[in-house]
Design a protein around this motif. Structure first.
Motif, PDB file in Angstrom:
ATOM      1  N   GLU A 407       0.819  -1.219   0.000  1.00  0.00           N
ATOM      2  CA  GLU A 407       0.000   0.000   0.000  1.00  0.00           C
ATOM      3  C   GLU A 407       0.847   1.259   0.000  1.00  0.00           C
ATOM      4  N   ASP A 408       2.033   1.205   0.596  1.00  0.00           N
ATOM      5  CA  ASP A 408       2.914   2.383   0.619  1.00  0.00           C
ATOM      6  C   ASP A 408       3.773   2.477  -0.635  1.00  0.00           C
ATOM      7  N   GLN A 409       3.455   1.638  -1.625  1.00  0.00           N
ATOM      8  CA  GLN A 409       4.155   1.576  -2.908  1.00  0.00           C
ATOM      9  C   GLN A 409       5.562   0.973  -2.802  1.00  0.00           C
ATOM     10  N   LYS A 410       5.913   0.536  -1.604  1.00  0.00           N
ATOM     11  CA  LYS A 410       7.179  -0.172  -1.482  1.00  0.00           C
ATOM     12  C   LYS A 410       7.016  -1.581  -2.035  1.00  0.00           C
ATOM     13  N   LEU A 411       8.111  -2.141  -2.537  1.00  0.00           N
ATOM     14  CA  LEU A 411       8.064  -3.474  -3.123  1.00  0.00           C
ATOM     15  C   LEU A 411       8.132  -4.538  -2.031  1.00  0.00           C
ATOM     16  N   LYS A 412       7.398  -5.605  -2.244  1.00  0.00           N
ATOM     17  CA  LYS A 412       7.402  -6.746  -1.332  1.00  0.00           C
ATOM     18  C   LYS A 412       7.755  -7.966  -2.163  1.00  0.00           C
ATOM     19  N   VAL A 413       8.900  -8.587  -1.865  1.00  0.00           N
ATOM     20  CA  VAL A 413       9.418  -9.689  -2.671  1.00  0.00           C
ATOM     21  C   VAL A 413       9.190 -10.998  -1.925  1.00  0.00           C
ATOM     22  N   LEU A 414       8.478 -11.907  -2.559  1.00  0.00           N
ATOM     23  CA  LEU A 414       8.168 -13.207  -1.984  1.00  0.00           C
ATOM     24  C   LEU A 414       9.012 -14.265  -2.678  1.00  0.00           C
ATOM     25  N   MET A 415       9.670 -15.123  -1.895  1.00  0.00           N
ATOM     26  CA  MET A 415      10.425 -16.256  -2.432  1.00  0.00           C
ATOM     27  C   MET A 415       9.754 -17.539  -1.950  1.00  0.00           C
ATOM     28  N   CYS A 416       9.513 -18.463  -2.876  1.00  0.00           N
ATOM     29  CA  CYS A 416       8.805 -19.706  -2.554  1.00  0.00           C
ATOM     30  C   CYS A 416       9.592 -20.918  -3.027  1.00  0.00           C
ATOM     31  N   SER A 417       9.434 -22.005  -2.294  1.00  0.00           N
ATOM     32  CA  SER A 417       9.863 -23.334  -2.730  1.00  0.00           C
ATOM     33  C   SER A 417       8.680 -24.246  -2.444  1.00  0.00           C
TER      34      SER A 417
END
Length: 511
Positions: A407-417
């Motif tokens: 919401e604050d326009q910051k990036l959120k990076v998700l890593m999955c296995s």
């Protein structure tokens, strides 16, 4: 520990089968942390102070290069399982293999804990400070995790501090605590007794109730023997983790030869106990990792030790491979079931990054990954590797990134296995493991390294800022029938800037 030219690894082991029970301290030695010689057990139940079990602990090197083992013994059977803290010393210091260990008669060093006798175990490596040796022992009381601190002037008579080094409510039993110094000024490791300006400390605990670990970074008050986590470290179940997958009961040690801190982790099983009995083995040590404090001071960084590169065989290099949405490209020319893969992905724009759903705020990364998977189309991602894949993708274990805008326009990076499609076999534990990655994407690039070894996929995102180990048991994608792909299921085109992959040879198993 390192002693007279050899690294020594001690580990919990059942010599009579592949299920829990009959636990001894197994012992192996190595010149390089990769190729190992298995020796006879170092410690096994033999005395009144450990007659019902020899549980975990640590090794400390005393002045004069004299190693000593601290370990937990069980002195009474169920239901009490009363636990005490013991020590053992080498029978012959001139033997570099340290084949035989002696348990002195003044054991136990620390007697039964009256408040919670069955939750009092796993002494840490000791450190020397202010004229005293100090160590921690993990415990709990009323679902509060506790790290008790003990002091000794001679390593024989130990006294408990009036207060714990640290404690936290609603975290349950703290197993296998680890406490060591780090510095943001260097990637070098520090000896446990190192103190000084600018040095911070890491406290790691293994949570018995959840079977995962978390750590905090903070300040150690040496005079009052208090540890206070930084305000950037979440102190609790939602805290930082070494590894967001099959990873438990870890320990670190300082390597004086290469001046580094090494992290050892245990990959617990995802298979059933019946299958473990049929296989004849259960549980595995992961590849040792070098570990250090990120210059930001907010988290640790991990990377496979350099010695693992000595197992590399045939190699493949890919450059500037474009991946449009729905495209997967096979990585050929290597043995995909046993490989080391290091890839850097890039993208031209962040504009197609999807919004991070506000309803996910109260979910952890694993829940988000479980709901999305690798096949659901996104904007910027999912993209990454399809490891241990069958030819027609009936089976595969994807390791991938999704990039969101908060919401604050910051990036959120998700890593999955994600192990959901890892095997056609029934009854396996096949979770979607995941963690968020604190990474600067201003250069619009992100890296991923995966060590693939038949039933294990160890992955290191953004140069080791987020790590996930998955334990999988494919039925089709085995040996020469395993394949490896790079893929993209996002609308934003992805480029494989560079991919370097190697077939990996097996280590030597010497007797």
């Amino acid at each position: 520990m390192f002693y007279k030219g050899y690294y020594h690894l001690f580990y919990q082991y059942n010599p009579k089968g592949s299920v829990w029970g009959n636990i001894v301290w197994a012992h192996s030695v190595s010149k390089d942390l990769i190729n190992w010689i298995a020796l006879e057990p170092a410690i096994f139940p033999s005395k009144p102070f450990d007659q019902y079990g020899c549980w975990s602990g640590s090794a400390t090197i005393l002045p004069g290069n004299k190693p000593v083992i601290l370990y937990t013994g069980i002195v009474s059977p169920d239901p009490e399982n009363a636990q005490v803290q013991n020590y053992a010393v080498p029978a012959n210091y001139s033997d570099p293999f340290l084949r035989e260990w002696v348990k002195p008669d003044n054991n136990p060093l620390v007697g039964v804990h009256t408040e919670n006798p069955s939750a009092f175990r796993d002494p840490t490596t000791a450190w020397f400070d202010g004229g005293h040796w100090k160590m921690l022992v993990g415990s709990s009381r009323k679902h509060r995790g506790i790290a008790y601190l003990y002091r000794s002037k001679d390593f024989k008579k130990w006294k408990r501090s009036p207060h714990p080094l640290h404690t936290k409510a609603e975290t349950g039993m703290w197993e296998c605590p680890d406490f060591y110094p780090v510095t943001p000024r260097s990637e070098d490791g520090l000896d446990n007794s190192k103190m000084g300006r600018g040095i911070k400390h890491v406290l790691k605990v293994s949570l018995n109730s959840t079977r995962y670990e978390y750590y905090t970074i903070g300040r150690y008050n040496r005079v009052r023997d208090f540890y206070v986590p930084d305000n950037t470290s979440v102190d609790g179940w939602a805290g930082l983790r070494y590894d967001y997958g099959n990873f438990y009961a870890s320990k670190t040690f300082y390597d004086p030869i290469k001046k580094r801190r090494i992290l050892w982790g245990w990959a617990n099983e995802s298979d059933s106990q019946i299958d473990d009995v049929q296989k004849g083995w259960a549980g595995i040590q992961l590849i040792p990792r070098r570990i250090w404090l990120d210059p930001s001071g907010r988290q640790l960084v991990q990377w496979p030790i350099e010695e693992v590169e000595g197992l590399r065989g045939s190699e493949l290099h890919m450059r500037n491979q474009k991946l449009d949405m729905g495209v997967h490209v096979e990585v050929t020319g290597i043995t995909a079931a046993q490989a080391d893969v290091d890839v850097t992905f890039s993208f031209k724009s962040l504009e197609k990054a999807k919004s991070f759903d506000p309803e996910w705020k109260n979910l952890d990364a694993q829940d988000v990954c479980d709901s999305m998977g690798s096949t659901i189309q996104g904007g910027l991602g999912p993209f990454g590797l399809l490891t241990l894949a069958s030819k027609d993708l009936e089976e595969y274990t994807p390791v991938f990134f999704r990039i969101f805008k908060a919401e604050d326009q910051k990036l959120k990076v998700l890593m999955c296995s994600d192990a959901k499609r890892s095997s056609l076999a029934e009854g396996l534990y096949k979770p979607s493991f995941a963690g968020f990655v604190d990474v600067d994407l201003s250069d619009k690039k992100i890296s991923l390294r995966s060590l693939i070894d038949n039933s294990v996929v160890e992955s290191f995102g953004a140069q080791g800022k987020t790590c996930i180990s998955s334990r999988v048991y494919p039925t089709l994608a085995i040996y020469n029938n395993a394949h490896l792909f790079v893929f993209n299921n996002g609308t934003e085109p992805i480029t494989v800037d560079s991919l370097d992959a190697w077939s990996m040879n097996s280590p030597s198993e010497m007797n």
